[in-house]
Design an enzyme around this catalytic site. Structure first.
Site, PDB file in Angstrom:
ATOM      1  CB  THR A   1      -0.936  -0.018   1.222  1.00 33.59           C
ATOM      2  OG1 THR A   1      -1.776  -1.150   1.107  1.00 33.59           O
ATOM      3  CG2 THR A   1      -1.799   1.223   1.308  1.00 33.59           C
TER       4      THR A   1
ATOM      5  CB  SER B   1       2.924  -7.894   1.360  1.00 30.75           C
ATOM      6  OG  SER B   1       1.886  -7.881   2.304  1.00 30.75           O
TER       7      SER B   1
ATOM      8  CB  THR C   1       0.787  -3.469   6.383  1.00 32.83           C
ATOM      9  OG1 THR C   1      -0.509  -3.525   5.783  1.00 32.83           O
ATOM     10  CG2 THR C   1       1.362  -2.077   6.248  1.00 32.83           C
ATOM     11  CG  ASP C   2      -2.296  -7.481   3.929  1.00 30.68           C
ATOM     12  OD1 ASP C   2      -2.619  -6.632   4.790  1.00 30.68           O
ATOM     13  OD2 ASP C   2      -2.971  -7.701   2.902  1.00 30.68           O
TER      14      ASP C   2
HETATM   15  C1  SIN Z   1      -0.183  -5.390   1.175  1.00 23.51           C
HETATM   16  O1  SIN Z   1       0.147  -5.997   2.181  1.00 23.51           O
HETATM   17  O2  SIN Z   1       0.518  -5.352   0.163  1.00 23.51           O
HETATM   18  C2  SIN Z   1      -1.498  -4.675   1.129  1.00 23.51           C
HETATM   19  C3  SIN Z   1      -1.864  -4.051   2.425  1.00 23.51           C
HETATM   20  C4  SIN Z   1      -0.909  -2.996   2.889  1.00 23.51           C
HETATM   21  O3  SIN Z   1       0.195  -2.804   2.438  1.00 23.51           O
HETATM   22  O4  SIN Z   1      -1.330  -2.279   3.851  1.00 23.51           O
END
Ligand code: SIN
Length: 325
Positions: free
Chosen positions: A14, A60, A93-94
């Site tokens: 993100t 991710s 973040t995932d």
């Molecule tokens: C991801 O993990 O690529 C999507 C969600 C994020 O980065 O917050």
């Protein structure tokens, strides 16, 4: 003092996402390239000399063994390169907690390595990515950041890779740590550590090697041994139990897992709850099970796979890695 020389490795997420409309909720991660951060960082006047490489540009959820391998070798090389002082990895973040912990276990702690992400895409109202990136640069450039393993910077907090997990689906303060909530508080202009570095050894704790498939067995009320057996029919080398409460499971499932432990599988009891310790039970010695202690399920899975890859399948020896801080 000269500006720190920071290598930025971009993987997407993100923090590199775009919605195409500042008011939209849905968006696509991994849309802008590394030049975006480097241009913005220069425009903000962040006191650092950045170089960068695009490792991937994905959400991710699609991080895989080949990206982990490339990240590991790039950072390993940077650790030995006198022209690099520290490393920032931009990441979705995932799965940030899994990447951070895998790197933490397999890299020396001699230079700062900082993972950073964002909860809102680049073109959203209140994009949090550049603040997090500026915070990450503040941490990566700090003389006291080495010796703490891989760090995750999100929402003005610095977390250690071992403690951190994503706890919320949307808030910009989406990450929490357990048992240490965080190891420092940070803004672009100030950094306060809570205590001294703890990684005194120079070497990596485990070798980075191809990981075996380790399934997570999600326990639920009323789960039968047959339901569990169907998921383990391929006889994996390791099993992480996402157990009830302190790593508990129905007795027929425990008896089934006992058979897997007896054929040599590394069976790790973790908890499906948000946080808390899973300590050893008196029955674990006889069963040959390992207790995940403070590690949540995703990170218990990373450690189990890495232990097996490193030839560590004795439950007592494996337990020591789960006990470590
Ligand atoms: C991801 O993990 O690529 C999507 C969600 C994020 O980065 O917050």
């Amino acid at each position: 003092m000269a500006d720190p020389r920071i290598l930025v490795l971009a993987t997407g997420g993100t923090i590199a996402g775009q919605a195409g409309d500042a008011m939209r909720h849905d968006y696509r991660p991994g849309q802008v390239g590394i030049e975006y951060y480097l241009d913005q960082a220069r425009a903000l006047g962040i006191a650092a000399q950045f170089t960068g490489r695009q490792i991937a540009n994905i959400g991710s959820e699609d991080i895989d063994a080949s990206i982990w391998s490339r990240l590991h070798s790039e950072i390993d090389r940077a650790m030995r390169d006198d022209a690099v002082d520290s490393i920032i990895v931009t990441h979705g973040t995932d799965t940030a907690e899994e990447t951070a912990f895998l790197l933490d276990l397999t890299l020396p702690a001699t230079k700062p390595v900082v993972l950073v992400g964002a909860m809102r895409p680049t073109d959203a109202v209140g994009y949090d990515g550049m603040r997090n990136f500026a915070n990450a640069a503040r941490v990566a450039g700090d003389g006291d950041a080495a010796g703490r393993g891989v760090l995750v910077v999100m929402g003005d907090r610095v977390h250690s890779a071992r403690d951190v997990r994503k706890a919320k689906t949307r808030a910009t303060e989406a990450f929490r740590g357990f048992p240490r909530e965080s190891v420092a508080i940070v803004t672009p202009s100030r950094l306060d550590w809570f205590g001294a570095p703890w990684r005194t050894e120079d070497a990596a704790r485990l070798k980075f090697l191809p990981l075996p498939e380790v399934p997570i067995l999600a326990i639920y009320a009323g789960m039968s041994a047959a339901a569990a057996a169907r998921q383990l029919a391929h006889k994996p080398q390791g099993i992480v139990v996402s157990g009830l409460g302190e790593g508990n499971m129905p007795e027929p499932v425990r008896l089934l897992l006992l058979e897997h432990a007896r054929r040599g599988a590394l069976v790790v009891r973790a908890s499906r709850t948000d946080e808390g310790l899973v300590d050893r039970l008196p029955t674990d010695d006889a069963d040959g099970f390992v207790a995940a202690r403070a590690l949540g399920v995703p990170k218990a899975r990373v450690l189990t796979a890495l232990l097996i890859a490193n030839g560590i399948t004795d439950p007592a020896e494996a337990q020591r890695y789960f006990d470590e801080r």
